[in-house]
Design an enzyme around this catalytic site. Structure first.
Site, PDB file in Angstrom:
ATOM      1  N   GLU A   1      70.568  53.803  63.064  1.00 37.62           N
ATOM      2  CA  GLU A   1      69.376  54.414  62.896  1.00 37.62           C
ATOM      3  C   GLU A   1      70.280  55.930  63.141  1.00 37.62           C
ATOM      4  O   GLU A   1      71.069  56.430  64.777  1.00 37.62           O
ATOM      5  CB  GLU A   1      68.457  54.076  64.498  1.00 37.62           C
ATOM      6  CG  GLU A   1      67.425  54.196  64.455  1.00 37.62           C
ATOM      7  CD  GLU A   1      66.624  54.426  65.555  1.00 37.62           C
ATOM      8  OE1 GLU A   1      65.593  54.411  65.858  1.00 37.62           O
ATOM      9  OE2 GLU A   1      67.327  54.321  66.798  1.00 37.62           O
TER      10      GLU A   1
ATOM     11  N   ASP B   1      54.570  32.790  69.418  1.00 32.56           N
ATOM     12  CA  ASP B   1      55.185  32.356  69.909  1.00 32.56           C
ATOM     13  C   ASP B   1      55.093  30.668  70.553  1.00 32.56           C
ATOM     14  O   ASP B   1      53.843  30.651  69.738  1.00 32.56           O
ATOM     15  CB  ASP B   1      54.328  33.472  71.013  1.00 32.56           C
ATOM     16  CG  ASP B   1      54.076  32.398  72.684  1.00 32.56           C
ATOM     17  OD1 ASP B   1      54.970  31.964  72.842  1.00 32.56           O
ATOM     18  OD2 ASP B   1      52.672  32.289  73.416  1.00 32.56           O
TER      19      ASP B   1
ATOM     20  N   ASP C   1      71.256  51.114  67.301  1.00 33.14           N
ATOM     21  CA  ASP C   1      70.466  51.764  67.343  1.00 33.14           C
ATOM     22  C   ASP C   1      70.546  53.504  67.779  1.00 33.14           C
ATOM     23  O   ASP C   1      71.837  53.938  68.790  1.00 33.14           O
ATOM     24  CB  ASP C   1      69.984  51.226  68.860  1.00 33.14           C
ATOM     25  CG  ASP C   1      68.559  51.876  69.586  1.00 33.14           C
ATOM     26  OD1 ASP C   1      67.580  51.133  68.937  1.00 33.14           O
ATOM     27  OD2 ASP C   1      67.841  52.345  70.864  1.00 33.14           O
TER      28      ASP C   1
ATOM     29  N   ASP D   1      59.136  34.076  70.605  1.00 35.33           N
ATOM     30  CA  ASP D   1      60.168  33.515  70.809  1.00 35.33           C
ATOM     31  C   ASP D   1      61.385  33.941  70.118  1.00 35.33           C
ATOM     32  O   ASP D   1      60.929  33.806  68.081  1.00 35.33           O
ATOM     33  CB  ASP D   1      60.119  32.912  71.697  1.00 35.33           C
ATOM     34  CG  ASP D   1      58.763  31.735  71.730  1.00 35.33           C
ATOM     35  OD1 ASP D   1      58.916  31.367  70.604  1.00 35.33           O
ATOM     36  OD2 ASP D   1      58.831  31.009  72.568  1.00 35.33           O
TER      37      ASP D   1
ATOM     38  N   HIS E   1      59.172  49.695  64.132  1.00 31.36           N
ATOM     39  CA  HIS E   1      58.600  48.888  65.600  1.00 31.36           C
ATOM     40  C   HIS E   1      58.594  50.139  66.351  1.00 31.36           C
ATOM     41  O   HIS E   1      57.955  50.225  67.060  1.00 31.36           O
ATOM     42  CB  HIS E   1      59.758  48.232  65.986  1.00 31.36           C
ATOM     43  CG  HIS E   1      60.640  48.659  66.700  1.00 31.36           C
ATOM     44  ND1 HIS E   1      61.627  49.106  66.211  1.00 31.36           N
ATOM     45  CD2 HIS E   1      61.277  49.108  67.801  1.00 31.36           C
ATOM     46  CE1 HIS E   1      62.993  49.433  66.375  1.00 31.36           C
ATOM     47  NE2 HIS E   1      62.319  49.469  67.494  1.00 31.36           N
ATOM     48  N   ASP E   2      58.413  51.495  65.649  1.00 28.69           N
ATOM     49  CA  ASP E   2      58.734  52.636  66.529  1.00 28.69           C
ATOM     50  C   ASP E   2      57.372  53.268  65.458  1.00 28.69           C
ATOM     51  O   ASP E   2      57.532  54.754  66.155  1.00 28.69           O
ATOM     52  CB  ASP E   2      59.933  53.526  66.753  1.00 28.69           C
ATOM     53  CG  ASP E   2      60.897  52.885  67.183  1.00 28.69           C
ATOM     54  OD1 ASP E   2      60.478  52.522  67.982  1.00 28.69           O
ATOM     55  OD2 ASP E   2      62.124  52.772  66.805  1.00 28.69           O
TER      56      ASP E   2
ATOM     57  N   ASP F   1      53.733  31.184  75.840  1.00 28.62           N
ATOM     58  CA  ASP F   1      53.317  31.878  77.188  1.00 28.62           C
ATOM     59  C   ASP F   1      52.744  33.575  76.624  1.00 28.62           C
ATOM     60  O   ASP F   1      52.827  34.274  77.164  1.00 28.62           O
ATOM     61  CB  ASP F   1      54.882  32.570  77.802  1.00 28.62           C
ATOM     62  CG  ASP F   1      56.107  32.435  77.031  1.00 28.62           C
ATOM     63  OD1 ASP F   1      55.580  33.434  75.109  1.00 28.62           O
ATOM     64  OD2 ASP F   1      57.122  33.029  77.581  1.00 28.62           O
TER      65      ASP F   1
ATOM     66  N   ASP G   1      70.595  43.865  66.844  1.00 28.31           N
ATOM     67  CA  ASP G   1      70.037  45.081  66.991  1.00 28.31           C
ATOM     68  C   ASP G   1      71.282  45.841  67.853  1.00 28.31           C
ATOM     69  O   ASP G   1      71.369  44.860  68.493  1.00 28.31           O
ATOM     70  CB  ASP G   1      68.449  45.364  67.432  1.00 28.31           C
ATOM     71  CG  ASP G   1      68.350  46.838  66.889  1.00 28.31           C
ATOM     72  OD1 ASP G   1      68.363  47.889  67.757  1.00 28.31           O
ATOM     73  OD2 ASP G   1      67.022  45.982  66.643  1.00 28.31           O
TER      74      ASP G   1
END
Ligand code: GLC
Length: 579
Positions: free
Chosen positions: A278, A34, A219, A42, A351-352, A38, A111
């Site tokens: 995927e 970051d 995806d 990013d 990430h899953d 915030d 992605d």
């Protein structure tokens, strides 16, 4: 066994494909760095770490979605495919990221989320506005089940359950019809039967390639083709919903769609590109077709077989111990099936999923050794390895104390459903979701031991793992014994040694319950790879004791010339028959 009995087998497409020797690194930008305090990662944050990625040695960065999005599913709900969400930065930042990667010889995979859009995407806004709208048919609209009152429970057009709990249909009173959403109600499924929609997607993909991206991670791309009659699926005894997957996993027109996409987007373009689909539920037979270069569909797929073995009935909320023999049987079958045609992707996590070392290794006393062992085993398979951010540091699962500490729509919805409709207690649900919930992988990357872990100076959007004071990049990048340094070595080995990229793969000791062993061969070179998936010392018999005299080229303990394996030990030996 002597090198004479190595099956000589040079696959048809050895020559050429650059991605055989490449390693991909996944950035989940929300949790990477970051830059503006915030609390959310990013693009400028990613740009600031390009030297880190280059130093690690990866060739490609797969960037999870940064498009404009209401962030219902952390960006997998896209409301504008051609812009960057302000929480991540601007298109100019993305251009700088592309330039920065290219300047360092790395590539960028975007992605591509085109099974669905956000309900706030202008396509859907138009589609829902009236039955006569030209984009009505870009999504799946259906009337209620005959004999049921529209909008009432059980009136959904079919019984499919959504991946995020509850029905896969949302009633829209504007037109009195339902729309299909295999994921959240804010992720309506696109109707790929519609040729105009398909053209619009291809045009958008070309736009990104023209901008300089080098390919796409697609995806849930094997869900694009649905059986158009959308039949009911077998009912789950616990909920009133059915499993519709047989009607949309690798549906009737999927190969046609992916071939058409390839033709419309990549044909005639020069350069080195990469596409990876995927594909939950994909079979090895289908993967051969998807990845056969002659068919022009995708370069490789993410299959899910090896990450289902530790689930009871495929239910991620009912984890069970992993049997190593089953893991080897599964990965070995994929190696064999894609030996002649097609290509494998290799991964432990993303990430899953849970953190690799917590799921497949030992994140306690043997964290460092087992994280390295897992890296060595995976990366020396034949295929393109994917590293999920933080995996190269041996980052672990997070212990979430309460449901309020979670952020992921999947686990929050499940908790709600299980506690309100299935009679489970909060404690039961928390225990059940702890090992495999997706938030485990989504805690910020641990850059250093400071209070924001070097991720953010603000309040992070999700908790930082308290072990950041011990497990972090700052303490690893210059330590030759770190997990990070081991990843550097194993990545370099793929770049330098053709036996890793192109050699044949032969699984050894398939029935051994603790040891993962295989041989790679690209005559005159062969490699023996051994990993101990336990804390118990093992003596390994591979039928050729002279292997112990070969050069040990990689290990996670001080080298010794034996085929004995200490707890979670990894060894790779190499020899050439031209000795
Ligand atoms: C894929 C993504 C996952 C997302 C889902 C819906 O599985 O990896 O994060 O929730 O698709 O887009």
């Amino acid at each position: 066994m002597s090198s004479d009995d190595i099956a000589v087998h040079v696959p048809a497409s050895v020559a050429g494909d650059w991605f055989r020797s490449a390693v991909v690194y996944q950035v989940y930008p929300r949790s990477f760095v970051d830059s503006d305090g915030d609390g959310v990662g990013d693009l400028p944050g990613v740009i600031g770490k390009l030297d880190y990625l280059h130093d690690l040695g990866v060739d490609v960065v797969w960037l999870s979605p940064v498009y404009r999005s209401p962030q219902d599913d952390n960006g997998y709900d896209v409301s504008d495919f051609r812009d960057v969400d302000p929480i991540f930065g601007t298109l100019a930042d993305l251009d700088r990221l592309i330039a920065g990667l290219h300047a360092r010889g790395m590539k960028l995979l975007m992605d591509l989320v085109v099974n669905h859009t956000s309900d706030e995407h202008p396509w859907f806004v138009e589609s829902r506005s009236s039955e006569q709208n030209p984009k009505r048919d870009w999504y799946w609209w259906r009337s209620s089940r005959p004999g049921h009152e529209a909008g009432s429970a059980g009136a959904e057009p079919n019984n499919w359950r959504s991946a995020f709990s509850g029905p896969a249909w949302e009633y829209d009173d504007r037109t009195g019809q339902y729309y299909l959403h295999l994921f959240s109600p804010k992720q309506p499924d696109l109707n790929w039967e519609n040729a105009d929609l398909r053209s619009a997607v291809y045009e958008m993909m070309r736009w990104w390639l023209d901008r300089g991206v080098d390919g796409f991670r697609m995806d849930v791309v094997n869900y694009l083709s649905k059986e158009v009659s959308l039949p009911d699926g077998p009912t789950d005894p616990e909920t009133r919903y059915g499993d519709g997957s047989r009607h949309y996993v690798c549906g009737p027109r999927i190969h046609e769609f992916l071939h058409e996409m390839h033709r419309n987007v990549f044909q005639g373009r020069t350069g080195e590109f990469l596409t990876v689909g995927e594909m939950p539920g994909v079979t090895v037979e289908d993967a051969i077709l998807f990845t056969d270069p002659a068919r022009g569909e995708v370069d490789m797929v993410f299959q899910f077989e090896h990450v289902m073995l530790d689930l009871e009935d495929g239910d991620k909320w009912r984890p069970r111990p992993l049997e190593l023999t089953r893991l080897k049987a599964s990965l070995g079958r994929w190696q064999e099936a894609l030996a002649d045609r097609g290509w494998n992707s290799l991964y432990w996590g993303n990430h899953d999923a849970a953190r690799a070392v917590s799921r497949f290794g030992d994140d306690g006393d043997h964290r460092v050794q087992s994280a390295k062992m897992l890296a060595g085993i995976l990366h020396l398979h034949r295929g393109t390895p994917y590293i999920y951010q933080g995996e190269e540091l041996g980052m672990t699962n997070m212990r979430f104390a309460a449901i309020e500490d979670h952020r992921d729509i999947e686990v929050l919805n499940h908790h709600h459903e299980a506690t309100t409709h299935l009679g489970r207690t909060d404690a039961e649900v928390l225990a059940a979701v702890a090992p495999l919930n997706r938030d485990n992988a989504r805690t910020p990357v641990q850059w250093d031991a400071t209070c924001g872990a070097g991720f953010s100076t603000g309040l992070p959007w999700i908790g930082i793992n308290p072990n950041a004071d011990r497990i972090n990049a700052a303490s690893q990048v210059n330590d030759p014994d770190s997990v990070f340094s081991f990843y550097r070595r194993v990545i370099a080995l793929r770049h330098e040694d053709p036996v890793v990229a192109d050699g044949d793969f032969m699984m050894l000791l398939p029935d051994h319950e603790q040891v993962y062993a295989f041989r790679r061969a690209l005559p005159p070179v062969e490699m023996l790879v051994l990993g101990n998936f336990s804390a118990v010392e093992q003596s390994v018999e591979v039928g050729d004791p002279t292997w112990a005299e070969a050069d040990q080229i990689l290990g996670n303990y001080p080298m010794e010339s034996t085929l004995r394996l200490r707890p979670w030990e990894f060894k790779a030996f190499r020899r050439s028959s031209r000795r």
